[in-house]
Design a protein around this motif. Structure first.
Motif, PDB file in Angstrom:
ATOM      1  N   GLN A   3       0.882  -1.305  -0.099  1.00 57.24           N
ATOM      2  CA  GLN A   3      -0.136  -0.009  -0.094  1.00 57.24           C
ATOM      3  C   GLN A   3       0.997   1.179  -0.104  1.00 57.24           C
ATOM      4  O   GLN A   3       0.776   2.361  -0.821  1.00 57.24           O
ATOM      5  CB  GLN A   3      -1.000   0.051   1.223  1.00 57.24           C
ATOM      6  CG  GLN A   3      -1.959   1.085   1.527  1.00 57.24           C
ATOM      7  CD  GLN A   3      -2.670   1.096   2.364  1.00 57.24           C
ATOM      8  OE1 GLN A   3      -2.653   0.457   3.380  1.00 57.24           O
ATOM      9  NE2 GLN A   3      -3.795   2.093   2.558  1.00 57.24           N
ATOM     10  N   SER A  41      -0.961  -1.487  -7.873  1.00 54.82           N
ATOM     11  CA  SER A  41      -1.558  -0.336  -8.948  1.00 54.82           C
ATOM     12  C   SER A  41      -2.427  -0.812 -10.112  1.00 54.82           C
ATOM     13  O   SER A  41      -3.260  -0.517 -10.758  1.00 54.82           O
ATOM     14  CB  SER A  41      -0.573   0.210  -9.544  1.00 54.82           C
ATOM     15  OG  SER A  41       0.429   0.908  -8.385  1.00 54.82           O
ATOM     16  N   GLU A  71       1.579   4.154  -3.097  1.00 53.56           N
ATOM     17  CA  GLU A  71       1.305   5.899  -2.977  1.00 53.56           C
ATOM     18  C   GLU A  71       2.247   6.687  -3.572  1.00 53.56           C
ATOM     19  O   GLU A  71       2.327   7.765  -3.588  1.00 53.56           O
ATOM     20  CB  GLU A  71       0.986   6.093  -1.465  1.00 53.56           C
ATOM     21  CG  GLU A  71       0.017   5.490  -0.890  1.00 53.56           C
ATOM     22  CD  GLU A  71      -0.097   5.687   0.609  1.00 53.56           C
ATOM     23  OE1 GLU A  71       0.922   6.163   1.239  1.00 53.56           O
ATOM     24  OE2 GLU A  71      -1.449   5.056   1.472  1.00 53.56           O
ATOM     25  N   SER A  72       3.429   5.973  -3.832  1.00 55.25           N
ATOM     26  CA  SER A  72       4.858   6.653  -4.378  1.00 55.25           C
ATOM     27  C   SER A  72       5.463   6.249  -5.554  1.00 55.25           C
ATOM     28  O   SER A  72       5.851   6.800  -6.330  1.00 55.25           O
ATOM     29  CB  SER A  72       5.805   6.541  -3.288  1.00 55.25           C
ATOM     30  OG  SER A  72       6.225   5.310  -3.098  1.00 55.25           O
TER      31      SER A  72
END
Length: 609
Positions: A383, A411, A387-388
């Motif tokens: 997770q 993703s 996000e990055s």
């Protein structure tokens, strides 16, 4: 020079193994000899002649990640001129076939099998078959020959321009089956008690320990899964011009196998031939003379070394896509070499997340699940990565239960149509040996400061109150699992609740349900990661965990243990194989190390044959 070292060192090793000590040769001298051998082996390299056939043994074990080699195996490969290892990674196999497709020195591929069985799953075989199709589309020849064709082998061979069979051979064509071993009666006989908690009416992992046959729900999901995988098999072999899916199913329903003459008459094979006749045909194809010993060829693993050397010339400064393998049972802690240790994999992902040179990650999942706690530890890192930077999940033969838990925040998620996935459910299983001990005259007495101080004991059954507490924890973890899917997959809670219940789905159904984004293999997942990271054409793939070199393996083993004899392990007879399988079923219990006794795992004995 290579032969000198090969036979000299083999003689020295024989002496060492025979005496059982390393004192016969100093460690330094031994390492010098081995280092020289390894260096000369690398310098020599495999030789690819013009007009060669690439030889692919279909009985080869194809794994996701690089297998851990024993010292004996590493030495055996180094000392051997032309022996083929019995294991390669899926990525090695696919990339080697793709490299051969563009190599003018390779005329075609010769498919054969040196064993009567293969352990490769159909999702793996589908990806290999796609590579063979690309090879064939480039105008190159594929010829397949065997004494007997199993269904898994025929799944690959059906792509061939010509399929040959020994005149006394046969083709197995009897469909798929999944057999469950139920241990309930045996456990009761020996006095081992089993108490279970679970959520999800399809969560059948505990059934072998508490029932004597499959529940209706378990049978229903297994029948549907087998039907989906078999449907893919029929659709795939239906592409062969001489046979149809209906014709294959007719054989399945009425015969189960075809003898050689029948197989030729019905178009399953093109021609019957003896091995020497096949060799003569391949000699002519590769331009060899009749008196030559064999045709011009190079083995798949030998050619893999050539193609890997060519790919290694890619610039070191190219942006990196990290390919991370999660293969095996998910367990808490570090885990072993064949397990997915929650802490170990989480640390690997964390390091890659912080590495600025890593622009995207592909998480290859081939796991039936396991510890819920370990799955959560891994999932959190997935997770955070999402996000990055892009993290694309590629599902192999199985990515279910805990395997799906760690995949959910990808993703993008890729699966093959015949991937086993889903199984969103939780169970707990608690064993006790009170009756077993009592039968042997053994008793236990406990002193405690609270009613639940010995809740983890295996010397007595849990009380109703204790089972209620454990069930409450399992319920809470299941609720967490559902919410995880709702959030990560952006699905309605009601829909997730309906498709969960511990039910197993095929990849094609999982896509329809929204659990999977795309149908495709590892290569498609890597390309998707490059696209999401906007890397263009300039990027390279690095695999994690990184494999050790031969020298690293050797030094580690020499310092820590005796050398093992360089003798290949023969295939077990059917009775021994069944006993080994039973042992593996029982030994799976040792992997149940979740601190909350909560597990997100596929049924213990779920195997497809």
């Amino acid at each position: 020079m290579r032969d000198f070292f090969k036979y000299t060192f083999a003689s020295i090793l024989g002496t060492i193994v025979g005496l059982g000590v390393l004192g016969v040769l100093s460690l330094g001298g031994l390492l010098i000899v081995v280092g020289t051998i390894a260096t000369s082996s690398k310098d020599a390299g495999p030789n690819v002649e013009n007009n060669s056939m690439l030889v692919f043994d279909l009985s080869m074990n194809i794994t996701d990640s690089q297998p851990t080699s024993t010292t004996a195996e590493a030495l055996s490969r180094t000392l051997s001129e032309d022996s083929e290892p019995n294991t390669m990674t899926l990525r090695q196999v696919v990339e080697t076939i793709d490299a051969a497709r563009e190599d003018d020195r390779i005329l075609g591929i010769y498919l054969h099998s040196t064993s009567s069985s293969t352990s490769n799953g159909f999702a793996t075989l589908r990806e290999v078959r796609s590579a063979l199709e690309r090879f064939q589309d480039a105008g190159k020849t594929i010829i397949a020959y065997d004494q007997d064709w199993s269904e898994g082998e025929y799944y690959l061979a059906s792509v061939s321009d010509e399929i040959l069979l020994n005149p006394l051979g046969m083709i197995e064509m009897n469909g798929l089956s999944s057999e469950t071993t139920f241990l309930t009666g045996g456990l009761q006989k020996y006095g081992v008690g089993v108490q279970v908690t679970r959520v999800g009416k399809y969560k059948s992992a505990v059934e072998p320990f508490v029932l004597t046959q499959s529940s209706p729900e378990s049978r229903q999901q297994t029948e549907k899964l087998l039907s989906d995988i078999w449907g893919d098999f029929l659709t795939t072999v239906d592409r062969r011009e001489k046979i149809s899916a209906q014709q294959v199913q007719q054989v399945v329903n009425t015969r189960g196998m075809l003898m050689a003459t029948e197989a030729e008459q019905q178009g399953f094979v093109d021609r019957l031939a003896y091995f020497d006749e096949v060799v003569a045909q391949l000699k002519e194809l590769t331009g060899q003379k009749e008196e030559d010993r064999t045709f011009r060829q190079i083995g798949l693993s030998g050619y893999a070394a050539v193609s890997e050397d060519q790919r290694a010339t890619k610039a070191r400064s190219a942006p990196q896509i990290a390919l991370v393998y999660a293969e095996g049972e998910i367990v808490s802690g570090e885990g072993g070499s064949t397990q997915v240790g929650g802490d170990r994999l989480a640390k690997q992902l964390r390091d890659l997340r912080r590495d600025e040179d890593v622009k995207a990650i592909v998480l290859r999942v081939n796991s039936p699940g396991g510890s819920a706690t370990a799955s959560e530890v891994i999932q959190r890192e997935v997770q955070l990565i999402a996000e990055s930077k892009p993290i694309v999940v590629s599902m192999g033969n199985v990515a279910a239960s805990g395997g799906y838990w760690i995949s959910s925040y990808g993703s993008k998620i890729f699966a093959q149509p015949n991937t086993i996935t889903g199984s969103i459910g939780v169970f707990g299983m608690l064993l006790n040996i009170q009756s077993l001990g009592n039968k042997q005259g053994i008793n236990w007495d406990v002193v405690k400061t609270g009613p639940y101080a010995d809740i983890d004991t295996i010397t007595r059954p849990r009380t109703a109150q204790e089972m209620a507490i454990i069930q409450q924890m399992v319920d809470g973890i299941y609720e967490r699992f559902l919410n995880l899917i709702v959030e990560s997959r952006n699905l309605p809670a009601q829909k997730v609740s309906e498709i969960a219940q511990g039910r197993v789905w095929s990849g094609q159904e999982a896509k329809q349900l929204g659990l999977v984004d795309e149908l495709g293999g590892l290569n498609e997942a890597i390309l998707a990661a490059a696209e999401l990271a906007e890397l263009g054409e300039d990027w390279k793939v690095e695999e994690y965990p990184q494999t050790r070199t031969f020298e690293q393996i050797l030094i580690e083993r020499l310092l820590g243990s005796r050398l093992k004899a360089l003798v290949p392990t023969p295939e077990p007879d059917p009775l021994t194989a069944q006993l080994q399988e039973l042992y593996e079923e029982v030994s799976m219990v040792k992997n149940l190390n979740d601190p909350f006794h909560a597990y997100t795992r596929l049924p213990f004995t779920f195997q497809i044959r």
